[in-house]
Design an enzyme around this catalytic site. Sequence first.
Site, PDB file in Angstrom:
ATOM      1  N   LYS A 162       0.843  -1.181   0.000  1.00 60.09           N
ATOM      2  CA  LYS A 162       0.000   0.000   0.000  1.00 60.09           C
ATOM      3  C   LYS A 162       0.886   1.241   0.000  1.00 60.09           C
ATOM      4  CE  LYS A 162      -4.215  -1.731   0.266  1.00 60.09           C
ATOM      5  NZ  LYS A 162      -5.283  -1.439  -0.705  1.00 60.09           N
ATOM      6  N   ASP A 191      -0.212  -0.422  -4.665  1.00 59.49           N
ATOM      7  CA  ASP A 191      -1.602   0.035  -4.693  1.00 59.49           C
ATOM      8  C   ASP A 191      -1.662   1.350  -3.944  1.00 59.49           C
ATOM      9  OD1 ASP A 191      -4.301   0.462  -4.671  1.00 59.49           O
ATOM     10  OD2 ASP A 191      -4.799  -1.267  -3.411  1.00 59.49           O
ATOM     11  N   GLU A 217      -1.566  -0.181  -8.967  1.00 61.43           N
ATOM     12  CA  GLU A 217      -3.029  -0.186  -8.874  1.00 61.43           C
ATOM     13  C   GLU A 217      -3.564   1.166  -8.412  1.00 61.43           C
ATOM     14  OE1 GLU A 217      -6.116  -2.427  -5.935  1.00 61.43           O
ATOM     15  OE2 GLU A 217      -4.751  -3.740  -7.048  1.00 61.43           O
ATOM     16  N   ASP A 242      -9.153  -0.139 -10.069  1.00 59.63           N
ATOM     17  CA  ASP A 242      -9.778  -0.863  -8.957  1.00 59.63           C
ATOM     18  C   ASP A 242     -11.043  -0.135  -8.512  1.00 59.63           C
ATOM     19  OD1 ASP A 242     -10.483  -2.293  -6.714  1.00 59.63           O
ATOM     20  OD2 ASP A 242      -8.799  -1.650  -5.492  1.00 59.63           O
ATOM     21  N   LYS A 266     -13.224  -7.583  -7.904  1.00 59.06           N
ATOM     22  CA  LYS A 266     -13.533  -7.875  -6.510  1.00 59.06           C
ATOM     23  C   LYS A 266     -14.956  -8.423  -6.438  1.00 59.06           C
ATOM     24  CE  LYS A 266     -10.409  -4.554  -4.310  1.00 59.06           C
ATOM     25  NZ  LYS A 266     -10.284  -3.295  -3.537  1.00 59.06           N
ATOM     26  N   GLN A 294     -11.493  -6.807  -0.526  1.00 54.37           N
ATOM     27  CA  GLN A 294     -12.122  -5.622   0.045  1.00 54.37           C
ATOM     28  C   GLN A 294     -12.033  -5.683   1.573  1.00 54.37           C
ATOM     29  OE1 GLN A 294     -14.859  -3.990  -2.689  1.00 54.37           O
ATOM     30  NE2 GLN A 294     -16.364  -3.646  -1.093  1.00 54.37           N
TER      31      GLN A 294
END
Length: 367
Positions: A162, A191, A217, A242, A266, A294
């Site tokens: 992240k 991401d 992402e 996303d 997702k 998620q």
Amino acid sequence: MKITGIEAIPYAIPYNHPLAFASGSVATADHVLVRIHTDEGVTGVADAPPRPYTYGETQVSIKNVVEELFAPQIIGLDPFDREKIHAVMRRTIHNQVAKGTVDIALWDLAGKALGQPVHKLLGGWTDSMRVSHMLGFKPAQELLDEALRFGEDYGITTFKLKVGRRPLSLDIEACRVLREGLGEDVELYLDANRGWTANEALQALQQTEGLGLTLLEEPCDAKEAMSRRRLVEKSPIPVVGDESVPTAGDASRELLSGGCNAICIKTARSGFTEATEILGLCTGLGVDVTMGNQIDTQIGSLATVTFGAAHEATSRRAGELSNFLDMSDDLLAEPISIVDGRISVRDLPGVGAEISEDKLARYRTDS
């Protein structure tokens, strides 16, 4: 067979520690368990993870939409008439997680009624998926320690970092420390959860060149259309949509406009039916797909494995399947196991998510 009732049960399970990322943070899984009942005693189950900071849905809104808007129009229909049920849900705009959860519960119900695992009904490509583990906002050395631990304990060799922090040097350092500490054989991708501008994302890519990153992402908000197209054109690695692509229509818009050139699917927000539509669009256009998470419970992660393992294209990359390890407990009667870096589908009718009634009674918040 007729649908006789739909339950939307709110519950709350704390995380062992808060999870932080660019678009928000969570300390408790405030989810909704959806159950669809029939006159033949077959029940379909699925889990809804509200993400108000991303999609605008809350635990309360999901419960109300499912029980007050969808249920009165769906009760009495045949659960195999999914197109009729989706037509009912399409009359209400947005609310993708609520819709996706009802869809997964319908597939679970269908599998149980037919005596077949849903992963076989969907495609039956393989019986397991490789696991990618998410690394959140932490100092670089702590991120490396966590990755090494998950590699040792679970055999995981793919990590999603992240990013999206400022100054950019925080994330650049994390990328370098992870690559140096994990070696070249471990896959590492990023991401940003819309945390950067497109130009900042391009700068980050330039400063991490040579580190072998495989994907970037949702680097910035899709509304930043012109700069984002420039980023996609100049990026040496695929830019994955996303949050900007919860539906098949959104995915087609972003791909055709140049806003991304890969898609994260997702199941929590698309169900299995729309996920199949998104996957068909992607394979038809020849773009890569990933299976995302998620911040799902084990119930949600099992749904992701069920869909991901069913198709060849969704099985190529490791799926984001390990967030449940951060939860203090779960509702599944039989917990998921990660063995040699993989999670297996359950060779049972339906999705295979048997709920512990004792745990549901303990954690539900409406009793």
